[in-house]
Design a protein around this motif. Sequence first.
Motif, PDB file in Angstrom:
ATOM      1  N   PRO A   5       0.817  -1.217   0.000  1.00 19.82           N
ATOM      2  CA  PRO A   5       0.000   0.000   0.000  1.00 19.82           C
ATOM      3  C   PRO A   5       0.853   1.270   0.000  1.00 19.82           C
ATOM      4  CG  PRO A   5       0.077  -0.944   2.205  1.00 19.82           C
ATOM      5  CD  PRO A   5       0.756  -1.931   1.298  1.00 19.82           C
ATOM      6  N   ASP A   6       0.337   2.291  -0.652  1.00 22.59           N
ATOM      7  CA  ASP A   6       0.981   3.609  -0.626  1.00 22.59           C
ATOM      8  C   ASP A   6       0.395   4.424   0.523  1.00 22.59           C
ATOM      9  OD1 ASP A   6       2.628   3.251  -2.886  1.00 22.59           O
ATOM     10  OD2 ASP A   6       0.917   3.638  -4.212  1.00 22.59           O
ATOM     11  N   ARG A   7       1.260   5.122   1.231  1.00 20.44           N
ATOM     12  CA  ARG A   7       0.814   6.002   2.316  1.00 20.44           C
ATOM     13  C   ARG A   7       0.598   7.402   1.773  1.00 20.44           C
ATOM     14  NH1 ARG A   7       2.733   4.230   7.907  1.00 20.44           N
ATOM     15  NH2 ARG A   7       2.093   6.341   8.410  1.00 20.44           N
ATOM     16  N   GLU A   8      -0.357   8.081   2.349  1.00 20.55           N
ATOM     17  CA  GLU A   8      -0.597   9.471   1.961  1.00 20.55           C
ATOM     18  C   GLU A   8       0.433  10.404   2.584  1.00 20.55           C
ATOM     19  OE1 GLU A   8      -4.573  10.523   2.899  1.00 20.55           O
ATOM     20  OE2 GLU A   8      -5.474   9.091   1.487  1.00 20.55           O
ATOM     21  N   ASP A   9       1.008   9.986   3.717  1.00 15.94           N
ATOM     22  CA  ASP A   9       1.967  10.835   4.409  1.00 15.94           C
ATOM     23  C   ASP A   9       3.343  10.173   4.409  1.00 15.94           C
ATOM     24  OD1 ASP A   9       1.213   8.691   6.037  1.00 15.94           O
ATOM     25  OD2 ASP A   9       1.768   9.777   7.856  1.00 15.94           O
ATOM     26  N   GLU A  10       4.345  10.937   4.750  1.00 13.49           N
ATOM     27  CA  GLU A  10       5.684  10.414   4.997  1.00 13.49           C
ATOM     28  C   GLU A  10       5.932  10.572   6.490  1.00 13.49           C
ATOM     29  OE1 GLU A  10       8.603  12.222   2.489  1.00 13.49           O
ATOM     30  OE2 GLU A  10       8.042  11.023   0.754  1.00 13.49           O
ATOM     31  N   PRO A  11       5.856   9.477   7.240  1.00 22.38           N
ATOM     32  CA  PRO A  11       5.863   9.593   8.703  1.00 22.38           C
ATOM     33  C   PRO A  11       7.186  10.024   9.317  1.00 22.38           C
ATOM     34  CG  PRO A  11       5.891   7.296   8.020  1.00 22.38           C
ATOM     35  CD  PRO A  11       5.670   8.101   6.781  1.00 22.38           C
ATOM     36  N   GLY A  12       8.277   9.994   8.544  1.00 23.00           N
ATOM     37  CA  GLY A  12       9.572  10.354   9.112  1.00 23.00           C
ATOM     38  C   GLY A  12      10.520  10.911   8.076  1.00 23.00           C
ATOM     39  N   GLU A  13      11.799  11.004   8.446  1.00 16.91           N
ATOM     40  CA  GLU A  13      12.802  11.601   7.562  1.00 16.91           C
ATOM     41  C   GLU A  13      13.870  10.603   7.128  1.00 16.91           C
ATOM     42  OE1 GLU A  13      14.400  14.927   9.643  1.00 16.91           O
ATOM     43  OE2 GLU A  13      12.528  16.083   9.593  1.00 16.91           O
ATOM     44  N   GLY A  14      13.685   9.332   7.455  1.00 14.24           N
ATOM     45  CA  GLY A  14      14.709   8.347   7.151  1.00 14.24           C
ATOM     46  C   GLY A  14      14.693   7.880   5.711  1.00 14.24           C
ATOM     47  N   ASN A  15      15.878   7.851   5.097  1.00 13.50           N
ATOM     48  CA  ASN A  15      16.062   7.236   3.783  1.00 13.50           C
ATOM     49  C   ASN A  15      16.652   5.848   3.999  1.00 13.50           C
ATOM     50  OD1 ASN A  15      15.248   9.555   2.306  1.00 13.50           O
ATOM     51  ND2 ASN A  15      17.264  10.466   2.632  1.00 13.50           N
ATOM     52  N   ILE A  16      16.022   4.834   3.398  1.00 14.96           N
ATOM     53  CA  ILE A  16      16.410   3.458   3.693  1.00 14.96           C
ATOM     54  C   ILE A  16      16.540   2.644   2.409  1.00 14.96           C
ATOM     55  CG2 ILE A  16      15.754   1.318   4.877  1.00 14.96           C
ATOM     56  CD1 ILE A  16      14.162   2.970   6.848  1.00 14.96           C
ATOM     57  N   SER A  17      17.599   1.831   2.350  1.00 19.13           N
ATOM     58  CA  SER A  17      17.712   0.755   1.369  1.00 19.13           C
ATOM     59  C   SER A  17      17.830  -0.551   2.134  1.00 19.13           C
ATOM     60  CB  SER A  17      18.927   0.950   0.464  1.00 19.13           C
ATOM     61  OG  SER A  17      18.719   1.990  -0.465  1.00 19.13           O
ATOM     62  N   ILE A  18      17.380  -1.618   1.520  1.00 13.50           N
ATOM     63  CA  ILE A  18      17.436  -2.929   2.141  1.00 13.50           C
ATOM     64  C   ILE A  18      18.407  -3.822   1.373  1.00 13.50           C
ATOM     65  CG2 ILE A  18      16.143  -5.014   2.731  1.00 13.50           C
ATOM     66  CD1 ILE A  18      15.422  -2.645   4.492  1.00 13.50           C
ATOM     67  N   ALA A  19      19.412  -4.316   2.089  1.00 13.61           N
ATOM     68  CA  ALA A  19      20.382  -5.240   1.485  1.00 13.61           C
ATOM     69  C   ALA A  19      20.000  -6.664   1.869  1.00 13.61           C
ATOM     70  CB  ALA A  19      21.797  -4.924   1.974  1.00 13.61           C
ATOM     71  N   ALA A  20      19.724  -7.486   0.877  1.00 17.75           N
ATOM     72  CA  ALA A  20      19.395  -8.891   1.109  1.00 17.75           C
ATOM     73  C   ALA A  20      20.355  -9.745   0.303  1.00 17.75           C
ATOM     74  CB  ALA A  20      17.951  -9.172   0.697  1.00 17.75           C
TER      75      ALA A  20
END
Length: 484
Positions: free
Chosen positions: A295-310
């Motif tokens: 799902p897409d959120r209408e808001d951006e709840p924080g300021e963190g930029n994240i990538s996921i390494a798997a």
Amino acid sequence: MEAVWAFIKTYYFIPLALVYIGVIATILLENRNPAKSLAYILILLFLPGIGLVVYFFFGRDMRKKKIFSRKAFKDLELSGAYFNNYFEASGTQLLKMEQQIGDLVQPFRLLYQQRQSFVHTGNKVTLLTNGEEKFPALFEALEKAKHHIHIEYYIFSRDDVGERITEILLRKAAAGVKVRLIIDDSGSNRIKDIPKRLRMGGVEVYRFMPVHFASLSQANYRDHRKIVVIDGLVGFVGGINMDDRYLNNQKHSLYWRDTHVMIEGSAVKALQFQFFLCLGFVSKQQYELEPVYFPDREDEPGEGNISIAASGPDSAYPYNMEVLLSAIHQAKKSIRIVNPYFIPSDQVLTALQMAVAAGVEVELIIPGKSDSFIVQHSSFSYISPLIARGVKVYLYEKGFVHAKTMVVDGEIAFIGTVNMDIRSFYINFEIAAIIQDKALCRQMMQHFADDISHSRLIDAEAWANRPRLHKFTDSVCRLLTPLL
């Protein structure tokens, strides 16, 4: 007697010798890591029979390729559809991040260029220390689930924590929430009857690569990840397993120090995506990436930029090791690492030595007492070259430090399941969040300082003057590290 001896040579020794020559030739032709190749060859030569069994079940790369080739193909199909939707926007975000953190954007760019992860913006990241903070937050989030709960875990035990989660999952499944659970068959060896009870209650339960005699060759490849996704909106990742020992209550004498994060925002989609890749593998089904799970959120709840390494044994490259190396190479001020199983690859060892030689303050916390004798002494064998170059190495003494974290220049943080050893880099399925969030990094730095207050800095001279028996034990255990 001569006839008996001739019979033995003809029908036993000569065929066995030919088998050994063939196996050794195969090992050499595979062009593995030289240390690993040499370790298997030594076992074959000095432990006849036993060495052959060990290699047959755990050492054959061809069996690994056979096991994971189909998974990699399916993953590629899913990945293509997933990345095409976000690739351009992520490239734009990387340019913005470069203006903020300079060359430290490289780990994010590496994952982006390799089509492993794009940059997720506007995330709220909550740092969770030990089970005392992680489990209450997890229980609360599970109770709020409305559509689905996805859990993928290495250790899930039938104890107070496991029973509480089981009760919530059964109740949620009865209320119509879709609940799926993936557990590692080897790691979750104390789960007892929980899978049966969950299945009876309508929960999908899958064991990752079940271990029995006919599948001993699979025992080497474990799902070491710890992922929870709730409604596609809230995610958890880190080092804390589903087990009472992380609560640090009266039931367990040993204090467990660990780190986890709760993520709210678009980065949860990346955790969800990785869960579906594993779900397809363990269930042997093909899943559509339905919008309801992303799902897409209408808001951006924080300021963190994240990538996921798997990464895992099916990965084209050891991505978790590569992003760590990328960050270490770009460090300008400081590198702070906490890791329970520090048996670094040559690349990581060299990178840390180069960083401190270039003026970067490098600090490392490892357990003063590990839960594995061999791993502990193997780790100790790597300390001398690090402290000789200027790395500050601390032994954690309050209990057992199980956190797997790194903070670079106080700007980016790594939190996940990845140990700094060959098993995590190449053999296990692992996952980590690479996070750019100033508030989180400040918290991480404060926690590191607190951990140092419960640790002992290794003195170079005292370490060099340890008893020879201790040094010999370290060296012998180090010989076994390619096989751990």
